[in-house]
Motif scaffolding. Structure first.
Motif, PDB file in Angstrom:
ATOM      1  N   LEU A  15     -46.079  36.868 -22.866  1.00 11.60           N
ATOM      2  CA  LEU A  15     -45.585  36.266 -21.812  1.00 11.60           C
ATOM      3  C   LEU A  15     -47.011  36.198 -20.619  1.00 11.60           C
ATOM      4  CD1 LEU A  15     -43.366  35.023 -19.942  1.00 11.60           C
ATOM      5  CD2 LEU A  15     -42.940  36.966 -19.244  1.00 11.60           C
ATOM      6  N   ILE A  16     -47.540  37.146 -20.221  1.00 14.53           N
ATOM      7  CA  ILE A  16     -48.774  37.288 -19.589  1.00 14.53           C
ATOM      8  C   ILE A  16     -49.678  36.365 -20.034  1.00 14.53           C
ATOM      9  CG2 ILE A  16     -50.420  38.690 -18.713  1.00 14.53           C
ATOM     10  CD1 ILE A  16     -48.264  40.873 -18.775  1.00 14.53           C
ATOM     11  N   VAL A  17     -50.084  36.353 -21.352  1.00 14.46           N
ATOM     12  CA  VAL A  17     -51.171  35.605 -21.990  1.00 14.46           C
ATOM     13  C   VAL A  17     -50.754  33.968 -21.957  1.00 14.46           C
ATOM     14  CG1 VAL A  17     -52.080  34.730 -24.021  1.00 14.46           C
ATOM     15  CG2 VAL A  17     -52.007  37.217 -23.269  1.00 14.46           C
ATOM     16  N   ALA A  18     -49.457  33.625 -21.943  1.00 16.77           N
ATOM     17  CA  ALA A  18     -48.904  32.416 -21.881  1.00 16.77           C
ATOM     18  C   ALA A  18     -49.058  31.594 -20.467  1.00 16.77           C
ATOM     19  CB  ALA A  18     -47.523  32.431 -22.436  1.00 16.77           C
ATOM     20  N   VAL A  19     -48.712  32.590 -19.412  1.00 17.22           N
ATOM     21  CA  VAL A  19     -48.695  32.193 -18.110  1.00 17.22           C
ATOM     22  C   VAL A  19     -50.206  32.323 -17.621  1.00 17.22           C
ATOM     23  CG1 VAL A  19     -48.199  33.131 -15.695  1.00 17.22           C
ATOM     24  CG2 VAL A  19     -46.336  33.131 -17.601  1.00 17.22           C
ATOM     25  N   ALA A  21     -52.648  31.227 -19.475  1.00 13.66           N
ATOM     26  CA  ALA A  21     -53.259  30.015 -20.344  1.00 13.66           C
ATOM     27  C   ALA A  21     -52.652  28.936 -19.290  1.00 13.66           C
ATOM     28  CB  ALA A  21     -52.979  29.771 -21.523  1.00 13.66           C
ATOM     29  N   PHE A  22     -51.470  28.925 -19.174  1.00  7.77           N
ATOM     30  CA  PHE A  22     -50.979  27.777 -18.150  1.00  7.77           C
ATOM     31  C   PHE A  22     -51.678  27.645 -16.935  1.00  7.77           C
ATOM     32  CE2 PHE A  22     -48.007  26.345 -14.760  1.00  7.77           C
ATOM     33  CZ  PHE A  22     -47.948  25.026 -15.370  1.00  7.77           C
ATOM     34  N   PHE A  23     -51.835  28.619 -16.224  1.00 11.79           N
ATOM     35  CA  PHE A  23     -52.635  28.729 -14.941  1.00 11.79           C
ATOM     36  C   PHE A  23     -54.025  28.083 -15.090  1.00 11.79           C
ATOM     37  CE2 PHE A  23     -49.035  31.087 -13.214  1.00 11.79           C
ATOM     38  CZ  PHE A  23     -48.463  30.090 -12.246  1.00 11.79           C
ATOM     39  N   TRP A  24     -54.704  28.700 -16.064  1.00 11.21           N
ATOM     40  CA  TRP A  24     -55.981  28.353 -16.241  1.00 11.21           C
ATOM     41  C   TRP A  24     -56.011  26.790 -16.586  1.00 11.21           C
ATOM     42  CZ3 TRP A  24     -57.938  26.042 -20.943  1.00 11.21           C
ATOM     43  CH2 TRP A  24     -59.430  25.827 -20.786  1.00 11.21           C
ATOM     44  N   ALA A  25     -55.069  26.286 -17.272  1.00  8.20           N
ATOM     45  CA  ALA A  25     -55.138  24.629 -17.622  1.00  8.20           C
ATOM     46  C   ALA A  25     -54.923  23.971 -16.412  1.00  8.20           C
ATOM     47  CB  ALA A  25     -54.001  24.404 -18.509  1.00  8.20           C
ATOM     48  N   VAL A  26     -53.892  24.516 -15.502  1.00  2.00           N
ATOM     49  CA  VAL A  26     -53.764  23.744 -14.093  1.00  2.00           C
ATOM     50  C   VAL A  26     -54.997  23.831 -13.173  1.00  2.00           C
ATOM     51  CG1 VAL A  26     -52.424  24.000 -12.196  1.00  2.00           C
ATOM     52  CG2 VAL A  26     -51.236  24.133 -14.399  1.00  2.00           C
ATOM     53  N   ARG A  27     -55.426  24.953 -13.376  1.00  2.00           N
ATOM     54  CA  ARG A  27     -56.691  25.142 -12.497  1.00  2.00           C
ATOM     55  C   ARG A  27     -58.030  24.216 -12.905  1.00  2.00           C
ATOM     56  NH1 ARG A  27     -59.161  30.057 -13.362  1.00  2.00           N
ATOM     57  NH2 ARG A  27     -57.044  30.772 -13.683  1.00  2.00           N
ATOM     58  N   ASN A  28     -58.019  23.802 -14.197  1.00  4.21           N
ATOM     59  CA  ASN A  28     -59.165  23.365 -14.807  1.00  4.21           C
ATOM     60  C   ASN A  28     -58.739  21.627 -14.907  1.00  4.21           C
ATOM     61  OD1 ASN A  28     -61.132  25.182 -14.973  1.00  4.21           O
ATOM     62  ND2 ASN A  28     -59.948  25.956 -16.876  1.00  4.21           N
TER      63      ASN A  28
END
Length: 66
Positions: A15-19, A21-28
């Motif tokens: 769950l922590i890895v998925a969250v 990855a999601f925030f990394w994608a939003v930031r980029n």
């Protein structure tokens, strides 16, 4: 019952890895423009003729010259 001691921490780590990855994608900027990539394939830009190397070669004496 002892498998829960493995599965619950594993689920939390996933769950922590998925969250993350999601925030990394939003930031980029991965979710900035969701509509125009779908339409870009439909827009054909024929303003430049194909390069000489991309044109099919004409063979001499093809028989249709007359």
């Amino acid at each position: 019952m002892s498998i829960l001691y493995v599965l619950i921490p594993l689920a939390l780590v996933l769950l922590i890895v998925a969250v993350a990855a999601f925030f990394w994608a939003v930031r980029n900027g991965q979710f900035d423009d969701l509509d125009s990539p779908a339409y870009r394939i439909l827009l054909d830009d024929d303003t430049h003729p194909p390069a000489e190397k991309d044109r099919p070669q004409r063979r001499e004496g093809s028989g249709d010259d007359g």
